[in-house]
Design a protein around this motif. Structure first.
Motif, mmCIF file in Angstrom:
data_model
loop_
_atom_site.group_PDB
_atom_site.id
_atom_site.type_symbol
_atom_site.label_atom_id
_atom_site.label_comp_id
_atom_site.label_asym_id
_atom_site.label_seq_id
_atom_site.Cartn_x
_atom_site.Cartn_y
_atom_site.Cartn_z
ATOM 1 N N GLU A 15 0.808 -1.218 0.000
ATOM 2 C CA GLU A 15 0.000 0.000 0.000
ATOM 3 C C GLU A 15 0.844 1.272 0.000
ATOM 4 O O GLU A 15 0.294 2.368 -0.042
ATOM 5 N N GLY A 16 2.152 1.139 0.067
ATOM 6 C CA GLY A 16 3.011 2.320 0.015
ATOM 7 C C GLY A 16 3.973 2.379 1.185
ATOM 8 O O GLY A 16 4.043 1.472 2.006
ATOM 9 N N ASN A 17 4.723 3.476 1.241
ATOM 10 C CA ASN A 17 5.716 3.671 2.295
ATOM 11 C C ASN A 17 5.075 3.571 3.673
ATOM 12 O O ASN A 17 3.950 4.032 3.869
ATOM 13 N N GLN A 18 5.811 2.978 4.599
ATOM 14 C CA GLN A 18 5.326 2.846 5.967
ATOM 15 C C GLN A 18 6.459 3.143 6.933
ATOM 16 O O GLN A 18 7.608 2.760 6.693
ATOM 17 N N ARG A 19 6.132 3.797 8.021
ATOM 18 C CA ARG A 19 7.080 3.975 9.104
ATOM 19 C C ARG A 19 7.053 2.738 9.986
ATOM 20 O O ARG A 19 6.099 1.955 9.964
ATOM 21 N N TYR A 20 8.107 2.570 10.783
ATOM 22 C CA TYR A 20 8.202 1.422 11.684
ATOM 23 C C TYR A 20 6.960 1.330 12.573
ATOM 24 O O TYR A 20 6.358 0.263 12.706
ATOM 25 N N SER A 21 6.576 2.457 13.172
ATOM 26 C CA SER A 21 5.426 2.445 14.086
ATOM 27 C C SER A 21 4.131 2.074 13.362
ATOM 28 O O SER A 21 3.265 1.401 13.938
ATOM 29 N N ASP A 22 3.997 2.483 12.100
ATOM 30 C CA ASP A 22 2.812 2.118 11.315
ATOM 31 C C ASP A 22 2.779 0.606 11.075
ATOM 32 O O ASP A 22 1.727 -0.024 11.200
ATOM 33 N N LEU A 23 3.928 0.057 10.724
ATOM 34 C CA LEU A 23 4.004 -1.386 10.501
ATOM 35 C C LEU A 23 3.678 -2.148 11.780
ATOM 36 O O LEU A 23 2.970 -3.149 11.757
ATOM 37 N N ARG A 24 4.189 -1.680 12.883
ATOM 38 C CA ARG A 24 3.956 -2.340 14.172
ATOM 39 C C ARG A 24 2.474 -2.373 14.508
ATOM 40 O O ARG A 24 1.952 -3.361 15.010
ATOM 41 N N ARG A 25 1.773 -1.275 14.221
ATOM 42 C CA ARG A 25 0.327 -1.226 14.477
ATOM 43 C C ARG A 25 -0.449 -2.126 13.515
ATOM 44 O O ARG A 25 -1.446 -2.734 13.890
ATOM 45 N N ARG A 26 -0.008 -2.193 12.275
ATOM 46 C CA ARG A 26 -0.733 -2.961 11.245
ATOM 47 C C ARG A 26 -0.564 -4.450 11.376
ATOM 48 O O ARG A 26 -1.442 -5.216 10.977
ATOM 49 N N ILE A 27 0.589 -4.888 11.882
ATOM 50 C CA ILE A 27 0.883 -6.325 11.943
ATOM 51 C C ILE A 27 0.642 -6.805 13.371
ATOM 52 O O ILE A 27 1.502 -6.699 14.240
ATOM 53 N N ILE A 48 13.108 -4.770 0.412
ATOM 54 C CA ILE A 48 12.663 -3.448 0.839
ATOM 55 C C ILE A 48 13.842 -2.478 0.899
ATOM 56 O O ILE A 48 15.004 -2.896 0.963
ATOM 57 N N LEU A 49 13.497 -1.197 0.869
ATOM 58 C CA LEU A 49 14.474 -0.126 1.067
ATOM 59 C C LEU A 49 14.149 0.585 2.368
ATOM 60 O O LEU A 49 12.974 0.782 2.696
ATOM 61 N N ARG A 50 15.179 0.986 3.082
ATOM 62 C CA ARG A 50 15.037 1.746 4.314
ATOM 63 C C ARG A 50 15.579 3.140 4.060
ATOM 64 O O ARG A 50 16.721 3.295 3.629
ATOM 65 N N LYS A 51 14.753 4.148 4.297
ATOM 66 C CA LYS A 51 15.202 5.521 4.109
ATOM 67 C C LYS A 51 15.104 6.256 5.439
ATOM 68 O O LYS A 51 14.020 6.384 6.009
ATOM 69 N N ALA A 52 16.268 6.716 5.932
ATOM 70 C CA ALA A 52 16.323 7.446 7.196
ATOM 71 C C ALA A 52 16.458 8.931 6.902
ATOM 72 O O ALA A 52 17.315 9.352 6.127
ATOM 73 N N TYR A 53 15.599 9.730 7.508
ATOM 74 C CA TYR A 53 15.639 11.176 7.363
ATOM 75 C C TYR A 53 16.391 11.763 8.555
ATOM 76 O O TYR A 53 16.194 11.329 9.687
ATOM 77 N N LYS A 54 17.241 12.732 8.297
ATOM 78 C CA LYS A 54 18.038 13.342 9.364
ATOM 79 C C LYS A 54 17.247 14.466 10.012
ATOM 80 O O LYS A 54 17.484 15.651 9.763
ATOM 81 N N VAL A 55 16.285 14.068 10.832
ATOM 82 C CA VAL A 55 15.455 15.011 11.567
ATOM 83 C C VAL A 55 15.358 14.544 13.019
ATOM 84 O O VAL A 55 15.701 13.415 13.343
ATOM 85 N N VAL A 56 14.877 15.418 13.865
ATOM 86 C CA VAL A 56 14.649 15.063 15.260
ATOM 87 C C VAL A 56 13.160 15.236 15.520
ATOM 88 O O VAL A 56 12.623 16.315 15.262
ATOM 89 N N PRO A 57 12.471 14.198 15.993
ATOM 90 C CA PRO A 57 12.951 12.849 16.253
ATOM 91 C C PRO A 57 13.227 12.105 14.946
ATOM 92 O O PRO A 57 12.717 12.489 13.890
ATOM 93 N N PRO A 58 14.006 11.027 15.028
ATOM 94 C CA PRO A 58 14.355 10.274 13.822
ATOM 95 C C PRO A 58 13.110 9.802 13.064
ATOM 96 O O PRO A 58 12.097 9.464 13.668
ATOM 97 N N HIS A 59 13.207 9.811 11.767
ATOM 98 C CA HIS A 59 12.100 9.404 10.894
ATOM 99 C C HIS A 59 12.664 8.418 9.878
ATOM 100 O O HIS A 59 13.568 8.753 9.124
ATOM 101 N N TYR A 62 10.002 2.702 5.215
ATOM 102 C CA TYR A 62 10.315 1.480 4.474
ATOM 103 C C TYR A 62 9.419 1.434 3.251
ATOM 104 O O TYR A 62 8.249 1.812 3.305
ATOM 105 N N THR A 63 9.983 0.962 2.158
ATOM 106 C CA THR A 63 9.230 0.825 0.916
ATOM 107 C C THR A 63 9.713 -0.418 0.180
ATOM 108 O O THR A 63 10.832 -0.893 0.406
ATOM 109 N N LEU A 64 8.865 -0.945 -0.684
ATOM 110 C CA LEU A 64 9.239 -2.127 -1.473
ATOM 111 C C LEU A 64 10.152 -1.738 -2.623
ATOM 112 O O LEU A 64 9.965 -0.696 -3.252
ATOM 113 N N THR A 65 11.117 -2.577 -2.907
ATOM 114 C CA THR A 65 11.896 -2.456 -4.134
ATOM 115 C C THR A 65 11.045 -3.051 -5.260
ATOM 116 O O THR A 65 10.031 -3.710 -4.994
#
Length: 97
Positions: A15-27, A48-59, A62-65
């Motif tokens: 369904e598209g990009n998901q954050r760790y917390s979103d995945l945790r809630r969905r599964i 999958i690809l993991r993309k980390a954004y340099k922001v605070v708090p960390p963001h 994850y997305t499918l290849t």
């Protein structure tokens, strides 16, 4: 992808990009440790690809290849087929011991 958690992560990411917390809630039922391990394995295997954004708090997202998307589509198709077979009575769930 051979674990049930790997399959569920792939299906969630269709369904598209998901954050760790979103995945945790969905599964439902996945522990933090198991989800982190599953995500790491799927990334190492090229699903999958993991993309980390340099922001605070960390963001982190994850997305499918393309490879992962192809696998997820096939897994979803198999799941749909099996659900139909169970619903039609063609296949019966094994009796509990």
């Amino acid at each position: 992808m051979t674990s049930k958690w790997g399959v569920l992560v792939l299906l969630a990411l269709v369904e598209g990009n998901q954050r760790y917390s979103d995945l945790r809630r969905r599964i439902d039922g996945v522990s933090e440790r198991m989800l982190a391990q599953t995500l790491r394995t799927l990334e190492e295997d090229g699903f999958i690809l993991r993309k980390a954004y340099k922001v605070v708090p960390p963001h982190v997202e994850y997305t499918l290849t393309p490879f992962g998307l192809g696998a997820a589509e096939r897994v979803a198709s198999l799941a749909h087929y099996l659900e139909g077979a169970f619903d039609a009575g063609v296949v019966q769930a094994p009796a509990s011991a």
